[in-house]
Design a protein around this motif. Structure first.
Motif, PDB file in Angstrom:
ATOM      1  N   LEU A 112       0.163 -12.131  -6.545  1.00 19.51           N
ATOM      2  CA  LEU A 112      -0.047 -10.510  -6.208  1.00 19.51           C
ATOM      3  C   LEU A 112       0.398  -9.397  -5.408  1.00 19.51           C
ATOM      4  N   ARG A 113       0.954 -10.226  -3.645  1.00 18.53           N
ATOM      5  CA  ARG A 113       1.558  -9.510  -3.274  1.00 18.53           C
ATOM      6  C   ARG A 113       2.593  -8.640  -3.423  1.00 18.53           C
ATOM      7  N   ARG A 114       2.822  -8.630  -4.808  1.00 20.80           N
ATOM      8  CA  ARG A 114       4.490  -7.854  -5.176  1.00 20.80           C
ATOM      9  C   ARG A 114       3.514  -7.059  -5.703  1.00 20.80           C
ATOM     10  N   ASP A 115       2.636  -6.661  -5.979  1.00 17.11           N
ATOM     11  CA  ASP A 115       2.222  -5.319  -7.467  1.00 17.11           C
ATOM     12  C   ASP A 115       0.986  -5.068  -6.178  1.00 17.11           C
ATOM     13  N   LEU A 116       0.800  -5.531  -5.427  1.00 21.55           N
ATOM     14  CA  LEU A 116      -0.190  -4.662  -4.388  1.00 21.55           C
ATOM     15  C   LEU A 116       0.580  -4.825  -2.537  1.00 21.55           C
ATOM     16  N   GLN A 117       0.589  -3.528  -2.290  1.00 25.49           N
ATOM     17  CA  GLN A 117       1.309  -3.739  -0.850  1.00 25.49           C
ATOM     18  C   GLN A 117       0.942  -3.030   0.477  1.00 25.49           C
ATOM     19  N   TYR A 118       0.788  -3.530   1.889  1.00 25.94           N
ATOM     20  CA  TYR A 118       0.496  -2.667   2.663  1.00 25.94           C
ATOM     21  C   TYR A 118       1.807  -2.585   4.011  1.00 25.94           C
ATOM     22  N   THR A 119       1.020  -1.200   4.621  1.00 31.44           N
ATOM     23  CA  THR A 119       1.760  -1.069   5.669  1.00 31.44           C
ATOM     24  C   THR A 119       1.235  -0.742   6.791  1.00 31.44           C
ATOM     25  N   THR A 161      11.100  -2.599  -1.705  1.00 33.55           N
ATOM     26  CA  THR A 161      12.173  -3.264  -2.111  1.00 33.55           C
ATOM     27  C   THR A 161      11.768  -4.262  -3.357  1.00 33.55           C
ATOM     28  N   LEU A 162      10.014  -4.228  -3.567  1.00 35.59           N
ATOM     29  CA  LEU A 162       9.538  -5.290  -4.182  1.00 35.59           C
ATOM     30  C   LEU A 162       9.226  -4.646  -5.815  1.00 35.59           C
ATOM     31  N   GLN A 163       8.742  -3.668  -5.275  1.00 37.69           N
ATOM     32  CA  GLN A 163       8.447  -2.813  -6.277  1.00 37.69           C
ATOM     33  C   GLN A 163       7.392  -2.461  -6.830  1.00 37.69           C
ATOM     34  N   PRO A 164       6.440  -2.355  -6.603  1.00 35.54           N
ATOM     35  CA  PRO A 164       4.371  -2.741  -6.023  1.00 35.54           C
ATOM     36  C   PRO A 164       4.025  -1.578  -6.832  1.00 35.54           C
ATOM     37  N   SER A 165       2.689  -1.586  -7.577  1.00 35.08           N
ATOM     38  CA  SER A 165       2.207  -0.424  -7.738  1.00 35.08           C
ATOM     39  C   SER A 165       1.381   0.101  -7.269  1.00 35.08           C
ATOM     40  N   LEU A 166       0.350  -0.684  -6.312  1.00 34.73           N
ATOM     41  CA  LEU A 166      -0.370   0.304  -5.283  1.00 34.73           C
ATOM     42  C   LEU A 166       0.376  -0.243  -4.151  1.00 34.73           C
ATOM     43  N   VAL A 167       0.286   0.843  -3.294  1.00 33.56           N
ATOM     44  CA  VAL A 167       0.728   0.358  -1.370  1.00 33.56           C
ATOM     45  C   VAL A 167      -0.101   1.006  -0.702  1.00 33.56           C
ATOM     46  N   VAL A 168      -0.615   0.050   0.573  1.00 38.86           N
ATOM     47  CA  VAL A 168      -2.132   0.753   0.702  1.00 38.86           C
ATOM     48  C   VAL A 168      -1.188   0.839   2.505  1.00 38.86           C
ATOM     49  N   LEU A 169      -1.152   2.544   2.305  1.00 39.66           N
ATOM     50  CA  LEU A 169      -1.073   2.912   3.730  1.00 39.66           C
ATOM     51  C   LEU A 169      -1.722   3.042   5.117  1.00 39.66           C
ATOM     52  N   ASP A 170      -1.486   2.383   5.478  1.00 40.63           N
ATOM     53  CA  ASP A 170      -2.809   2.408   7.469  1.00 40.63           C
ATOM     54  C   ASP A 170      -1.584   2.789   8.058  1.00 40.63           C
ATOM     55  N   GLU A 171      -2.511   4.606   8.329  1.00 34.25           N
ATOM     56  CA  GLU A 171      -2.223   5.630   9.288  1.00 34.25           C
ATOM     57  C   GLU A 171      -0.647   5.352   9.574  1.00 34.25           C
ATOM     58  N   PRO A 172       0.235   6.035   8.857  1.00 34.44           N
ATOM     59  CA  PRO A 172       0.882   6.473   7.956  1.00 34.44           C
ATOM     60  C   PRO A 172       1.577   7.101   8.393  1.00 34.44           C
ATOM     61  N   THR A 173       1.205   7.997   9.567  1.00 28.41           N
ATOM     62  CA  THR A 173       1.476   8.970  10.585  1.00 28.41           C
ATOM     63  C   THR A 173       1.121   9.030  11.580  1.00 28.41           C
ATOM     64  N   SER A 174       0.329   8.667  12.215  1.00 23.82           N
ATOM     65  CA  SER A 174      -0.184   8.318  13.710  1.00 23.82           C
ATOM     66  C   SER A 174       1.043   8.237  14.501  1.00 23.82           C
ATOM     67  N   GLY A 175       1.102   8.531  15.323  1.00 18.41           N
ATOM     68  CA  GLY A 175       2.285   9.005  16.519  1.00 18.41           C
ATOM     69  C   GLY A 175       2.983   9.177  16.730  1.00 18.41           C
ATOM     70  N   LEU A 176       3.620  10.083  15.291  1.00 18.08           N
ATOM     71  CA  LEU A 176       5.052  10.865  14.817  1.00 18.08           C
ATOM     72  C   LEU A 176       4.561  12.278  15.658  1.00 18.08           C
TER      73      LEU A 176
END
Lengths: 340, 323
Positions: free
Chosen positions: B89-96, B169-184
């Motif tokens: 499942l991890r291939r389709d569901l990813q977390y940053t 790289t794994l071509q997921p379908s869902l990406v969870v972006l956790d605070e992707p812009t904090s600190g920028l």
């Protein structure tokens, strides 16, 4: 505007690093009037914290190199004073500091009350000028205690007596920042340097803290140097805004004019980078230059659309494009663009 | 549109332990959260620190096992998967992660960090993996020379690009972006946001965008969920929520954003106090202790999330009257 409280002229500060001297402040000019809240705005690495620290006189001794310039505070040049005078008369008394992260600024093993008492022992306004501090007499302790309680109520802390008995980890982030502001105000300073005081806080708490800072500064007539990377918070509380880019100040203007008619190309691009629905998202292409070998002349010229040969030759001088609106650019944008 | 991810009454409680490791209570980080994420959309999750938005992302990912409720991804129940099943499942569901610098191994070159997911999840040979890494690197706008650099040699914005490349790289379908812009910084943030939008189109992605920055969420999200102390208090189309917020908490949150050129919040911000201790929540509606409209009934009933039509739901007993 009132009289000038602080004036920084041609200040040059570098840090010696393994790679050579990093020129962090390049002939910076800056001033604050009495009772004014000045925002010092810029992206990370632009030198705003270094400027704040040089005013406070707490640059790291081993690596910082102050090249030229002077910092005049109430007429005296702080760079020429000796360390002992600065420590007893200026730092913590006339100029105080509100840090970015209130948690790391408290000692975790002492109660908040003990730490405030320690502050008052050395920095209380009840200490007469020139008096030797060492004993903390009972009468002064009692006076100071009342002063502390009163100020804690002013910063709207619930139940001040209970908070003084607590340890720093027992109070929330917003309360810790209120305590920091209270501690900065206790010595009755002329100038408070607030270094990104709301960055670590949530928006609703940030709004409360800004409101508090604004009100106290106006009521007590204290000047505030407010460094921030967030133009939105600067808009909220500042009377005047100075923008820095890579160690050079580029523009300084009264708040309203700053947002309505920015003149320096960097300021214009910075305002356009703010998320806004009707404009979409635009960034500034390129990245901030390294400070060891910065571009000559105006340091923004490699990223600037309007740059010409003279921009890379010498740094532009100060031009006044409006009342109290100073800009350092050969090609200031005179067409008033619609601000967001 | 179809549901890509559906959460049904998702709960995550953390035990509060005393000095002797005896449980003295529960911290309800997620309490009965139900929502759906449709294929191809960007769902924003906003709230203040401690409201459970990161826990939501991590529970969906399986980093925290949920205490109750169900997680349905692409039609399959993934709530209690065994480790080998969840690896698929991890291939389709990813977390940053929030801090990309900390999630990259400081002793690995960028190239190796990007190669690793492919080694774990695919049968590609070395040459094919190299090809894929190159494609992705170009897609996130990094020069190829960066493959031979270490994480500390690149800037924060570039680290974020690497973090994103590593996921794609794994071509997921869902990406969870956790605070992707904090600190920028804002100028870097703008380029990163544009990158998110470009990649979404290019790779057909669905994002769950967790952030505390409301102005960013307003810019890029299709729908938004507002959380307060473990509950979703308002959910709807971004424009609807931002232009006509129903829940008093959403309203106070929106009024706290500094808006250049508009009324200053230092003049008329009304919300007082701070969120209560999440280990010791008030009864009924969790916002009632700070709410200017609170009435007696708010202390008794915990308001459910009710949809008043047009997909704009809120959890407030008084929202009808106030709205």
């Amino acid at each position: 505007m009132g009289d000038e409280l602080l004036k920084v002229t041609d200040l040059q500060v570098g840090f010696s690093t393994e790679g050579g001297l990093a020129r962090v402040l390049d002939h910076v000019n800056f001033s604050i009037d009495t009772g004014e809240i000045v925002g010092l705005v810029g992206e990370s690495g632009c030198g705003k914290t270094t400027l704040a620290r040089s005013i406070l006189g707490v640059l790291p001794k081993n690596s910082a190199r102050i090249g030229s310039g002077e910092i005049r505070f109430q007429g005296r040049n702080l760079l020429a004073e000796d360390e002992a005078t600065l420590a007893t008369e200026v730092r913590g008394r006339q100029i105080t500091f509100v840090p970015q992260d209130p948690f790391s600024s408290f000692n975790p093993v002492f109660t908040i009350g003990a730490q405030i008492e320690e502050l008052m022992k050395w920095k209380s306004p009840a200490i007469e000028a020139g008096a030797r501090v060492g004993r903390y007499s009972r009468t002064r302790r009692k006076e100071d205690r009342e002063r502390v309680m009163e100020l804690l109520r002013t910063v709207q802390l619930p139940d001040p007596a209970a908070i003084l008995a607590k340890y720093p980890h027992e109070v929330s982030g917003g309360q810790r920042q209120r305590l920091m502001i209270a501690m900065a105000l206790l010595p009755e300073p002329r100038l408070i340097i607030a270094d990104e005081p709301t960055t670590a806080l949530d928006v609703t708490i940030q709004a409360q803290i800004l409101k508090l800072l604004r009100r106290l500064a106006t009521d007590l007539g204290v000047s505030v140097l407010f460094t921030t990377h967030d133009l939105g918070t600067a808009y909220e509380i500042c009377d005047r805004i100075t923008v820095m880019y890579a160690g050079q100040e580029v523009e300084s203007a009264p708040s309203d004019e700053f947002f309505a008619a920015p003149a320096h190309p960097y300021t214009v691009r910075l305002l356009q980078s703010l998320p806004s629905r009707d404009r979409g998202i635009t960034g500034i292409p390129g990245s901030i230059p390294g400070l060891i070998a910065p571009p000559p002349g105006c340091r923004f010229h490699p990223r600037c659309d309007l740059a010409t040969a003279e921009c890379s030759a010498t740094r532009p001088g100060i031009t006044e494009v409006g009342a109290n609106h100073l800009v350092r650019c050969y090609h200031p944008e005179t067409t008033t663009e619609a601000a967001p | 549109m179809t549901d890509l991810l559906r959460l049904e009454g998702l709960k995550k409680y953390f035990p509060i332990l005393n000095a002797w490791k005896r449980r003295t209570g529960w911290l309800r980080a997620l309490d009965d959260v139900s929502l759906t994420v449709e294929r191809g959309e960007i769902l924003g999750v906003v709230g203040e620190s401690g409201c459970g938005k990161s826990t939501l992302g991590k529970t969906v990912m399986g980093i925290h096992p949920p205490t109750g409720g169900r997680i349905i991804f692409e039609g399959n129940d993934i709530t209690d998967l065994k480790p080998h099943e969840s690896r698929e499942l991890r291939r389709d569901l990813q977390y940053t992660y929030q801090d990309p610098g900390a999630s990259l191994d400081p002793r690995w070159k960028i190239g190796r960090s990007l190669d690793e997911p492919l080694v774990i999840h695919t049968d590609l040979n070395r040459a094919a993996r190299k090809e894929r890494v190159r494609e992705i690197l170009a897609a996130v706008g990094l020069p190829e020379g960066h493959l031979d650099l270490y994480p500390h040699e690149i800037s924060g914005g570039q680290q974020r690009r690497v973090g994103l490349a590593r996921i794609l790289t794994l071509q997921p379908s869902l990406v969870v972006l956790d605070e992707p812009t904090s600190g920028l910084d804002v100028s870097v943030q703008a380029t990163i946001l544009n990158l998110f939008l470009d990649l979404q189109k290019q790779f057909d992605l669905t994002y769950v965008f967790i952030s505390h920055d409301l102005s960013v969420v307003r810019m890029i999200c299709d729908r938004v969920a507002v959380m307060y102390l473990g509950k979703v208090v308002e959910l709807g189309e971004t424009e609807a929520v931002f232009s006509s917020p129903r829940h008093p908490y959403t309203r106070s949150l929106l009024s706290a954003i500094p808006m250049i050129g508009e009324r200053r919040i230092t003049e008329d911000f009304w919300l007082e106090g701070e969120p209560p201790d999440p280990g010791n929540l008030p009864s009924g509606c969790r916002f009632r202790t700070r709410c200017p409209l609170a009435e007696a009934q708010c202390a008794e009933v915990s308001p459910p999330l009710v949809d008043h039509g047009s997909g704009h739901a809120d959890a407030c007993l008084l929202s009808e009257r106030a709205g």
